[in-house]
Design a protein around this motif. Structure first.
Motif, PDB file in Angstrom:
ATOM      1  N   MET A   1       0.841  -1.184   0.000  1.00 34.69           N
ATOM      2  CA  MET A   1       0.000   0.000   0.000  1.00 34.69           C
ATOM      3  C   MET A   1       0.884   1.244   0.000  1.00 34.69           C
ATOM      4  O   MET A   1       1.903   1.312   0.654  1.00 34.69           O
ATOM      5  CB  MET A   1      -0.916  -0.019   1.211  1.00 34.69           C
ATOM      6  N   VAL A   2       0.483   2.230  -0.754  1.00 35.54           N
ATOM      7  CA  VAL A   2       1.230   3.482  -0.866  1.00 35.54           C
ATOM      8  C   VAL A   2       0.933   4.361   0.339  1.00 35.54           C
ATOM      9  O   VAL A   2      -0.214   4.527   0.736  1.00 35.54           O
ATOM     10  CB  VAL A   2       0.849   4.213  -2.168  1.00 35.54           C
ATOM     11  N   GLN A   3       2.020   4.921   0.905  1.00 35.55           N
ATOM     12  CA  GLN A   3       1.862   5.788   2.074  1.00 35.55           C
ATOM     13  C   GLN A   3       1.338   7.161   1.652  1.00 35.55           C
ATOM     14  O   GLN A   3       1.530   7.609   0.532  1.00 35.55           O
ATOM     15  CB  GLN A   3       3.202   5.957   2.786  1.00 35.55           C
ATOM     16  N   ARG A   4       0.699   7.823   2.596  1.00 35.30           N
ATOM     17  CA  ARG A   4       0.156   9.159   2.376  1.00 35.30           C
ATOM     18  C   ARG A   4       1.304  10.154   2.224  1.00 35.30           C
ATOM     19  O   ARG A   4       2.312  10.082   2.927  1.00 35.30           O
ATOM     20  CB  ARG A   4      -0.712   9.540   3.580  1.00 35.30           C
ATOM     21  N   ILE A   5       1.160  11.097   1.292  1.00 32.96           N
ATOM     22  CA  ILE A   5       2.191  12.114   1.083  1.00 32.96           C
ATOM     23  C   ILE A   5       2.002  13.206   2.132  1.00 32.96           C
ATOM     24  O   ILE A   5       0.908  13.763   2.262  1.00 32.96           O
ATOM     25  CB  ILE A   5       2.092  12.711  -0.337  1.00 32.96           C
ATOM     26  N   PRO A   6       3.064  13.520   2.895  1.00 32.55           N
ATOM     27  CA  PRO A   6       2.941  14.545   3.945  1.00 32.55           C
ATOM     28  C   PRO A   6       2.690  15.938   3.361  1.00 32.55           C
ATOM     29  O   PRO A   6       2.888  16.175   2.178  1.00 32.55           O
ATOM     30  CB  PRO A   6       4.304  14.503   4.647  1.00 32.55           C
ATOM     31  N   GLU A   7       2.265  16.856   4.209  1.00 32.63           N
ATOM     32  CA  GLU A   7       1.998  18.229   3.776  1.00 32.63           C
ATOM     33  C   GLU A   7       3.217  19.125   3.891  1.00 32.63           C
ATOM     34  O   GLU A   7       3.289  20.167   3.240  1.00 32.63           O
ATOM     35  CB  GLU A   7       0.831  18.810   4.581  1.00 32.63           C
ATOM     36  N   THR A   8       4.188  18.742   4.735  1.00 35.38           N
ATOM     37  CA  THR A   8       5.420  19.518   4.879  1.00 35.38           C
ATOM     38  C   THR A   8       6.621  18.597   4.717  1.00 35.38           C
ATOM     39  O   THR A   8       6.540  17.392   4.982  1.00 35.38           O
ATOM     40  CB  THR A   8       5.497  20.212   6.256  1.00 35.38           C
ATOM     41  N   PHE A   9       7.751  19.195   4.320  1.00 37.15           N
ATOM     42  CA  PHE A   9       8.964  18.419   4.051  1.00 37.15           C
ATOM     43  C   PHE A   9      10.176  19.148   4.612  1.00 37.15           C
ATOM     44  O   PHE A   9      10.182  20.385   4.695  1.00 37.15           O
ATOM     45  CB  PHE A   9       9.142  18.225   2.541  1.00 37.15           C
ATOM     46  N   LEU A  10      11.209  18.373   4.958  1.00 40.25           N
ATOM     47  CA  LEU A  10      12.428  18.964   5.509  1.00 40.25           C
ATOM     48  C   LEU A  10      13.407  19.389   4.428  1.00 40.25           C
ATOM     49  O   LEU A  10      14.288  20.207   4.668  1.00 40.25           O
ATOM     50  CB  LEU A  10      13.106  17.970   6.461  1.00 40.25           C
ATOM     51  N   SER A  11      13.256  18.834   3.219  1.00 43.42           N
ATOM     52  CA  SER A  11      14.170  19.184   2.127  1.00 43.42           C
ATOM     53  C   SER A  11      13.490  18.928   0.784  1.00 43.42           C
ATOM     54  O   SER A  11      12.462  18.254   0.706  1.00 43.42           O
ATOM     55  CB  SER A  11      15.444  18.333   2.214  1.00 43.42           C
ATOM     56  N   MET A  12      14.103  19.457  -0.247  1.00 44.69           N
ATOM     57  CA  MET A  12      13.608  19.242  -1.606  1.00 44.69           C
ATOM     58  C   MET A  12      13.721  17.756  -1.969  1.00 44.69           C
ATOM     59  O   MET A  12      12.829  17.199  -2.609  1.00 44.69           O
ATOM     60  CB  MET A  12      14.407  20.085  -2.601  1.00 44.69           C
ATOM     61  N   THR A  13      14.781  17.105  -1.524  1.00 45.88           N
ATOM     62  CA  THR A  13      14.963  15.677  -1.798  1.00 45.88           C
ATOM     63  C   THR A  13      13.845  14.864  -1.162  1.00 45.88           C
ATOM     64  O   THR A  13      13.279  13.970  -1.794  1.00 45.88           O
ATOM     65  CB  THR A  13      16.336  15.193  -1.257  1.00 45.88           C
ATOM     66  N   GLU A  14      13.496  15.168   0.077  1.00 43.26           N
ATOM     67  CA  GLU A  14      12.406  14.476   0.755  1.00 43.26           C
ATOM     68  C   GLU A  14      11.088  14.686   0.007  1.00 43.26           C
ATOM     69  O   GLU A  14      10.297  13.765  -0.162  1.00 43.26           O
ATOM     70  CB  GLU A  14      12.276  14.955   2.199  1.00 43.26           C
ATOM     71  N   TYR A  15      10.877  15.910  -0.470  1.00 43.93           N
ATOM     72  CA  TYR A  15       9.671  16.226  -1.237  1.00 43.93           C
ATOM     73  C   TYR A  15       9.612  15.387  -2.514  1.00 43.93           C
ATOM     74  O   TYR A  15       8.601  14.749  -2.805  1.00 43.93           O
ATOM     75  CB  TYR A  15       9.650  17.717  -1.575  1.00 43.93           C
ATOM     76  N   MET A  16      10.688  15.383  -3.275  1.00 42.78           N
ATOM     77  CA  MET A  16      10.722  14.644  -4.540  1.00 42.78           C
ATOM     78  C   MET A  16      10.577  13.135  -4.307  1.00 42.78           C
ATOM     79  O   MET A  16       9.851  12.458  -5.038  1.00 42.78           O
ATOM     80  CB  MET A  16      12.022  14.938  -5.299  1.00 42.78           C
ATOM     81  N   ASN A  17      11.240  12.618  -3.290  1.00 37.17           N
ATOM     82  CA  ASN A  17      11.171  11.182  -3.008  1.00 37.17           C
ATOM     83  C   ASN A  17       9.784  10.738  -2.536  1.00 37.17           C
ATOM     84  O   ASN A  17       9.401   9.593  -2.711  1.00 37.17           O
ATOM     85  CB  ASN A  17      12.220  10.786  -1.972  1.00 37.17           C
ATOM     86  N   SER A  18       9.018  11.655  -1.951  1.00 40.79           N
ATOM     87  CA  SER A  18       7.691  11.288  -1.450  1.00 40.79           C
ATOM     88  C   SER A  18       6.740  10.912  -2.584  1.00 40.79           C
ATOM     89  O   SER A  18       5.745  10.219  -2.363  1.00 40.79           O
ATOM     90  CB  SER A  18       7.097  12.422  -0.622  1.00 40.79           C
ATOM     91  N   PHE A  19       7.032  11.343  -3.792  1.00 34.83           N
ATOM     92  CA  PHE A  19       6.167  11.049  -4.933  1.00 34.83           C
ATOM     93  C   PHE A  19       6.574   9.785  -5.684  1.00 34.83           C
ATOM     94  O   PHE A  19       5.852   9.319  -6.574  1.00 34.83           O
ATOM     95  CB  PHE A  19       6.141  12.235  -5.903  1.00 34.83           C
ATOM     96  N   MET A  20       7.719   9.204  -5.341  1.00 37.39           N
ATOM     97  CA  MET A  20       8.240   8.050  -6.080  1.00 37.39           C
ATOM     98  C   MET A  20       7.304   6.843  -6.005  1.00 37.39           C
ATOM     99  O   MET A  20       6.918   6.284  -7.039  1.00 37.39           O
ATOM    100  CB  MET A  20       9.631   7.668  -5.559  1.00 37.39           C
ATOM    101  N   ASP A  21       6.919   6.407  -4.813  1.00 35.71           N
ATOM    102  CA  ASP A  21       6.048   5.234  -4.674  1.00 35.71           C
ATOM    103  C   ASP A  21       4.673   5.437  -5.317  1.00 35.71           C
ATOM    104  O   ASP A  21       4.208   4.554  -6.044  1.00 35.71           O
ATOM    105  CB  ASP A  21       5.900   4.831  -3.207  1.00 35.71           C
ATOM    106  N   PRO A  22       4.014   6.595  -5.099  1.00 29.40           N
ATOM    107  CA  PRO A  22       2.726   6.787  -5.781  1.00 29.40           C
ATOM    108  C   PRO A  22       2.855   6.793  -7.306  1.00 29.40           C
ATOM    109  O   PRO A  22       2.000   6.262  -8.008  1.00 29.40           O
ATOM    110  CB  PRO A  22       2.237   8.145  -5.277  1.00 29.40           C
ATOM    111  N   LEU A  23       3.944   7.355  -7.819  1.00 24.17           N
ATOM    112  CA  LEU A  23       4.160   7.385  -9.262  1.00 24.17           C
ATOM    113  C   LEU A  23       4.353   5.971  -9.813  1.00 24.17           C
ATOM    114  O   LEU A  23       3.775   5.607 -10.847  1.00 24.17           O
ATOM    115  CB  LEU A  23       5.364   8.262  -9.604  1.00 24.17           C
ATOM    116  N   ILE A  24       5.134   5.163  -9.117  1.00 20.60           N
ATOM    117  CA  ILE A  24       5.354   3.776  -9.539  1.00 20.60           C
ATOM    118  C   ILE A  24       4.041   3.008  -9.500  1.00 20.60           C
ATOM    119  O   ILE A  24       3.715   2.252 -10.418  1.00 20.60           O
ATOM    120  CB  ILE A  24       6.431   3.107  -8.658  1.00 20.60           C
TER     121      ILE A  24
END
Length: 111
Positions: A1-24
């Motif tokens: 199951m795909v995890q929920r994407i958070p509303e805030t992020f600590l870095s741009m890398t964390e933001y970009m990586n949060s979309f990887m699983d939903p995109l796949i």
């Protein structure tokens, strides 16, 4: 199951990586829904495959693929001319169902 994407992020890398699983997951679902219609998919025959002038190991694996003219394809299955962005199953047989691609004795590549 795909995890929920958070509303805030600590870095741009964390933001970009949060979309990887939903995109796949979305790509997988879209691929599967299209694969179930494989028996109605258009076809074409490959005439030749050669390395492109831009071919450069290890990452730039470009090939020139030449297809037979539309009139050379079998009449009962129609003709097809590939377009940019198409997903192609390279086979040596005409699959009639998705199960035809899931047999150990029949090989295919997705391009």
């Amino acid at each position: 199951m795909v995890q929920r994407i958070p509303e805030t992020f600590l870095s741009m890398t964390e933001y970009m990586n949060s979309f990887m699983d939903p995109l796949i997951e979305e790509a997988h679902t879209d691929l599967f829904s299209n694969m179930t219609a494989v028996r109605r998919a258009p076809v074409c025959k490959i005439h030749s495959v050669e390395e492109s002038k831009k071919f450069k190991l290890p990452k730039d694996l470009f090939y020139e693929i030449k297809f037979n003219a539309a009139e050379d394809t079998e009449k009962d299955i129609g003709s097809y001319e590939p377009e940019v962005g198409d997903l192609i199953a390279l086979t040596d047989f005409r699959p009639k169902s998705i199960d035809d691609l899931d047999r150990p004795t029949r090989f295919y590549l997705i391009a």
